[in-house]
Design a protein around this motif. Structure first.
Motif, mmCIF file in Angstrom:
data_model
loop_
_atom_site.group_PDB
_atom_site.id
_atom_site.type_symbol
_atom_site.label_atom_id
_atom_site.label_comp_id
_atom_site.label_asym_id
_atom_site.label_seq_id
_atom_site.Cartn_x
_atom_site.Cartn_y
_atom_site.Cartn_z
ATOM 1 N N LEU A 146 1.927 -6.958 -8.325
ATOM 2 C CA LEU A 146 0.777 -7.824 -8.088
ATOM 3 C C LEU A 146 -0.415 -6.960 -7.694
ATOM 4 N N VAL A 147 -1.564 -7.253 -8.300
ATOM 5 C CA VAL A 147 -2.789 -6.525 -8.003
ATOM 6 C C VAL A 147 -3.858 -7.529 -7.580
ATOM 7 N N GLY A 148 -4.513 -7.287 -6.440
ATOM 8 C CA GLY A 148 -5.592 -8.158 -5.976
ATOM 9 C C GLY A 148 -5.123 -9.464 -5.377
ATOM 10 N N TYR A 149 -3.866 -9.529 -4.937
ATOM 11 C CA TYR A 149 -3.357 -10.761 -4.345
ATOM 12 C C TYR A 149 -3.923 -10.937 -2.933
ATOM 13 N N GLN A 150 -4.459 -12.128 -2.632
ATOM 14 C CA GLN A 150 -5.125 -12.372 -1.351
ATOM 15 C C GLN A 150 -4.345 -13.379 -0.513
ATOM 16 N N THR A 151 -4.250 -13.078 0.785
ATOM 17 C CA THR A 151 -3.623 -13.997 1.721
ATOM 18 C C THR A 151 -4.150 -13.698 3.121
ATOM 19 N N ARG A 152 -3.795 -14.549 4.074
ATOM 20 C CA ARG A 152 -4.244 -14.375 5.456
ATOM 21 C C ARG A 152 -3.083 -13.886 6.324
ATOM 22 N N VAL A 153 -3.369 -12.850 7.135
ATOM 23 C CA VAL A 153 -2.356 -12.232 7.983
ATOM 24 C C VAL A 153 -2.758 -12.421 9.447
ATOM 25 N N LEU A 154 -1.760 -12.723 10.277
ATOM 26 C CA LEU A 154 -1.992 -12.970 11.702
ATOM 27 C C LEU A 154 -2.309 -11.677 12.437
ATOM 28 N N HIS A 155 -3.430 -11.661 13.149
ATOM 29 C CA HIS A 155 -3.765 -10.545 14.041
ATOM 30 C C HIS A 155 -3.092 -10.784 15.383
ATOM 31 N N LYS A 156 -2.830 -9.723 16.129
ATOM 32 C CA LYS A 156 -2.143 -9.866 17.407
ATOM 33 C C LYS A 156 -2.956 -10.689 18.394
ATOM 34 N N ASN A 157 -4.291 -10.710 18.239
ATOM 35 C CA ASN A 157 -5.140 -11.482 19.153
ATOM 36 C C ASN A 157 -5.163 -12.970 18.824
ATOM 37 N N GLY A 158 -4.393 -13.388 17.805
ATOM 38 C CA GLY A 158 -4.308 -14.805 17.448
ATOM 39 C C GLY A 158 -5.165 -15.214 16.274
ATOM 40 N N SER A 159 -6.100 -14.372 15.864
ATOM 41 C CA SER A 159 -6.935 -14.688 14.704
ATOM 42 C C SER A 159 -6.196 -14.328 13.423
ATOM 43 N N HIS A 160 -6.769 -14.718 12.283
ATOM 44 C CA HIS A 160 -6.199 -14.386 10.982
ATOM 45 C C HIS A 160 -7.207 -13.559 10.194
ATOM 46 N N ARG A 161 -6.703 -12.542 9.510
ATOM 47 C CA ARG A 161 -7.547 -11.661 8.711
ATOM 48 C C ARG A 161 -7.229 -11.879 7.235
ATOM 49 N N TRP A 162 -8.273 -11.955 6.419
ATOM 50 C CA TRP A 162 -8.088 -12.032 4.969
ATOM 51 C C TRP A 162 -7.761 -10.638 4.443
ATOM 52 N N VAL A 163 -6.688 -10.546 3.659
ATOM 53 C CA VAL A 163 -6.217 -9.257 3.166
ATOM 54 C C VAL A 163 -5.996 -9.346 1.656
ATOM 55 N N GLN A 164 -6.402 -8.294 0.951
ATOM 56 C CA GLN A 164 -6.169 -8.190 -0.499
ATOM 57 C C GLN A 164 -5.110 -7.115 -0.740
ATOM 58 N N TRP A 165 -3.998 -7.499 -1.361
ATOM 59 C CA TRP A 165 -2.834 -6.631 -1.518
ATOM 60 C C TRP A 165 -2.713 -6.110 -2.948
ATOM 61 N N THR A 166 -2.212 -4.866 -3.053
ATOM 62 C CA THR A 166 -1.648 -4.339 -4.289
ATOM 63 C C THR A 166 -0.190 -4.041 -3.986
ATOM 64 N N LEU A 167 0.735 -4.708 -4.675
ATOM 65 C CA LEU A 167 2.156 -4.671 -4.342
ATOM 66 C C LEU A 167 2.958 -4.212 -5.547
ATOM 67 N N SER A 168 3.900 -3.297 -5.292
ATOM 68 C CA SER A 168 4.713 -2.758 -6.381
ATOM 69 C C SER A 168 6.173 -2.736 -5.958
ATOM 70 N N PRO A 169 7.039 -3.491 -6.658
ATOM 71 C CA PRO A 169 8.467 -3.465 -6.327
ATOM 72 C C PRO A 169 9.150 -2.244 -6.948
ATOM 73 N N GLU A 170 10.136 -1.740 -6.247
ATOM 74 C CA GLU A 170 10.916 -0.608 -6.750
ATOM 75 C C GLU A 170 12.336 -0.771 -6.250
ATOM 76 N N GLY A 171 13.187 -1.315 -7.092
ATOM 77 C CA GLY A 171 14.552 -1.608 -6.680
ATOM 78 C C GLY A 171 14.553 -2.667 -5.596
ATOM 79 N N GLU A 172 15.210 -2.342 -4.470
ATOM 80 C CA GLU A 172 15.271 -3.278 -3.355
ATOM 81 C C GLU A 172 14.085 -3.134 -2.417
ATOM 82 N N LEU A 173 13.199 -2.188 -2.722
ATOM 83 C CA LEU A 173 12.068 -1.932 -1.844
ATOM 84 C C LEU A 173 10.776 -2.460 -2.447
ATOM 85 N N LEU A 174 9.827 -2.708 -1.571
ATOM 86 C CA LEU A 174 8.507 -3.184 -1.977
ATOM 87 C C LEU A 174 7.460 -2.332 -1.271
#
Length: 703
Positions: free
Chosen positions: A247-275
């Motif tokens: 996946l390239v350019g996938y966007q989602t919101r991730v929880l910050h430790k302070n309780g807020s959420h940050r918008w993040v754009q991911w580039t993800l590559s699977p390799e066997g059982e690992l990501l």
């Protein structure tokens, strides 16, 4: 059965069981004696999607919702004391319940509890809260338990931790030659297990971006760090990654430790059982985009409010003129009566009635746009309706306009309000006329149309199917794109202030949508305009043409029967009652449903009315439709005429009214009322005339 107890509405299987349970044998007693606090709490429990368990009273009598059934297993709990239900686990849960009964809310996560819910002793884990429920006096009267079984999660975490130790060694081997880039990269970098959905390792940028340390990141499932609204979508994309697709350019919101959420754009590559993943924080870009959208929305709202001002100005102008006309004629009639000059009173009355019809037409246009008007749908032959309007359209268009009709030889029948369809066609013809000040051609065309799913997309949310298509074309000036885009907007008109409210096309749009169809406009400057209105096909015989009512005089006072008239507006009720009495009917009057039901009770079963005429919008807890249903429980075949000036969707629950139940829209001529009442009394099985001692099957109360 749950319909007898409103607080059980939506309670599912347990709601039905509660309604059917013999509560007289319990300390709570029969349901009607239950306190309101119990009813409110129980209604909330039954409608919750979370597993909920409610205990009530000193004996802690048990209730629960459908979602709690898997937790009970083979146990039965309804109506039993809490201690009996979970006796084998009372050493664990009993002290918690006592704390809640003392007024202390308690919460436990992954608490181990040994029970025999499956028929044998076994340990399960639960995350739950016990909360005190207070009555109207603030005293603790019950305990609410919201519980989630976490046995699978606890076991999985133990297994995943063991697996994590094994996979960490593999990740370390792969990451050795990338360690420097890993440590200095400003972007978030991470490796995770596709099987467990957990981070195996994260770079220092992860802590800088989200506040979580590397140890905290790898000891909790990644899904717990995802915004709740995004978790379903993330799960879907995790499935795609598990198939080996990056996946390239996938966007989602991730929880910050302070309780807020940050918008993040991911580039993800699977390799066997690992990501493997690289992420960039795009929160600032998202905030800028949101700020721009808010500014645009504020601008649109400002433009809308300006348009509302234009609309209300036009409405105020038109209504002031109409009120001045009615008031003027009434004052003149009063003066004539004082002077003993009554010769021109009929003409003055007709003129005042004409002005009220104009006002009614304007309000109908407003209701049509909002799709809240009271329609009277009937099987309608569009060809016959168009032909009946030809002379009217020609007269309103003027000598410089040529009217042509191109009618299908065998058009389908449609179910719609013919009066509203006439009004819509007249509006379209008038718009076409106004677009051709130097003269031109208006074409009204009918045809049958089968709309495929692909074609339905051109009409927004229109359903695919069979429709009757009515088209109105003109050879006028056409519309530029900016005008065409706002043509159906009720707050938009190209006419000067006071020369139009901008509701013509809005009314057409509202009527078509309320009838189950759609409408669209095609237009180009200099090439004319084409309006295409789709109305759903009705598979039925073509209707017989109706003879126009005109302004026929009221029939002679020879009618018999008893009519119950219910309306909270005293002036309207008195006029309707007086007109019906002049026709020979016996009339009962009531201002609301409770008063009407009391009158019927006082008359007894043998003194039933022959017909009910009721306004829909009644006060004091029961509307006219509900009153009609109550009366029909006593006399199922009694004719009912519903009267309304505003048909809310919550009142008019069905698209089609039951047999011997019809609708009359305010304002209406008294001749229309007399005709409706006479026709319904003459056609229905409830048309027998009351004599004070009626009897027979139709008068019996259903068992």
């Amino acid at each position: 059965m749950t319909s007898s107890f409103g607080f059980l509405t939506g309670g599912g299987l347990m709601g039905e069981h509660i309604a059917a349970h013999d509560w007289s044998a319990t300390p709570l007693g029969p349901i009607p004696s239950w306190p309101s606090a119990l009813r409110i709490a129980l209604g909330s429990v039954l409608n919750s999607k979370f597993p909920n368990f409610l205990c009530w009273g000193p004996e802690l009598i048990s209730f629960h919702n459908d979602a709690y059934l898997p937790i009970l297993g083979l146990k039965t709990a309804l109506g039993r004391p809490f201690r009996e239900v979970w006796g084998e686990a009372w050493d664990t849960v009993g002290p918690i319940a006592e704390r809640a009964w003392a007024g202390e809310a308690c919460y436990f996560e992954d608490l181990p509890v040994t029970s025999t819910r499956l028929g044998y002793p076994a340990q399960h884990h639960y995350s739950f809260s016990y909360s005190p429920v207070r009555d109207e006096d603030g005293q603790v009267a019950g305990i609410l338990c919201t519980v989630i079984e976490t046995t699978g999660k606890v076991r999985a975490i133990d297994e995943l931790r063991r697996l994590n130790d094994s996979l960490s060694h593999q990740v370390a081997a792969h990451a050795a030659d990338r360690d420097r880039l890993w440590r200095i990269s400003p972007d978030v970098m991470a490796a995770a297990s596709l099987a467990t959905g957990r981070f195996l390792t994260v770079n220092p940028a992860f802590t800088e971006a989200f506040g979580w340390s590397a140890e905290e990141a790898i000891t909790r499932p990644f899904m717990e760090m995802v915004h709740p609204d995004d978790r379903e979508d993330v799960a879907v994309h995790m499935g795609i990654l598990a198939q080996g697709t990056p996946l390239v350019g996938y966007q989602t919101r991730v929880l910050h430790k302070n309780g807020s959420h940050r918008w993040v754009q991911w580039t993800l590559s699977p390799e066997g059982e690992l990501l493997y993943g690289v992420a960039r924080d795009i929160t600032a870009e998202k905030q800028q985009a949101d700020a721009l959208r808010q500014a645009e929305e504020a601008l649109r709202q400002s433009q809308k409010m300006e348009a509302v001002g234009q609309l209300t100005g036009g409405l105020a102008h038109d209504f002031n003129n109409m009120l001045a006309g009615v008031a003027g004629h009434l004052e003149l009639m009063k003066l004539r009566l004082r002077m003993g000059q009554t010769g021109d009173l009929p003409a003055r009355i007709d003129a005042a009635l004409g002005v009220t019809q104009r006002a009614a037409s304007l309000t109908h246009r407003l209701l049509a746009f909002s799709r809240r008007q009271a329609l009277d749908p009937k099987p309608t032959s569009v060809n016959a309706l168009v032909m009946s309007m030809v002379d009217l359209v020609k007269r309103s268009s003027g000598p410089s306009i040529t009217l042509r009709t191109q009618l299908h030889s065998a058009p389908w029948t449609t179910l719609c309000d013919p009066n509203q369809l006439e009004s819509a066609l007249l509006n379209l013809a008038n718009n076409a006329r106004d677009a051709m000040p130097e003269g031109g051609v208006i074409v009204i065309e009918t045809e049958n149309a089968v709309i495929s799913p692909l074609q339905a997309g051109r009409y927004g949310d229109l359903k695919a199917g069979e429709y009757v298509l009515v088209t109105v074309r003109d050879s006028g000036a056409g519309m530029p794109p900016d005008v065409l885009a706002r043509a159906f907007d009720p707050f938009f008109t190209t006419k000067p202030m006071g020369q139009g409210t901008g509701l013509g096309l809005s009314m057409v749009y509202g009527f078509a949508r309320q009838s189950g169809g759609h409408v669209r406009i095609d237009s180009m400057p200099g090439k004319g305009t084409e309006v295409r209105m789709l109305l759903p096909r009705l598979v039925a015989e073509a209707p017989q043409p109706e003879v126009a009512d005109g302004d026929a005089p009221l029939p002679a006072a020879s009618r018999k029967g008893t009519v119950l008239v219910v309306d909270d507006e005293a002036e309207i009720r008195c006029v309707m009652a007086e007109v019906l009495r002049l026709q020979g009917y016996t009339v009962m009057e009531a201002a609301d449903a409770p008063q009407a039901l009391r009158q019927l009770q006082e008359r007894g079963r043998g003194g039933r009315p022959d017909m009910l005429v009721t306004d829909i919008g009644l006060p004091n807890g029961m509307n006219g439709r509900q009153l009609a249903d109550q009366v029909r429980m006593l006399w199922p075949q009694i004719p009912v005429l519903l009267v309304t000036g505003y048909a809310e969707s919550t009142v008019m629950r069905n698209d089609t009214l039951p047999a011997q139940m019809e609708l009359l829209t305010k304002p209406f001529a008294m001749t229309a009322l007399v005709k409706k009442v006479g026709a319904m009394l003459g056609a229905g099985t409830g048309a027998s005339v009351s004599s004070g001692a009626n009897s027979g099957a139709a008068d019996e109360v259903p068992a």
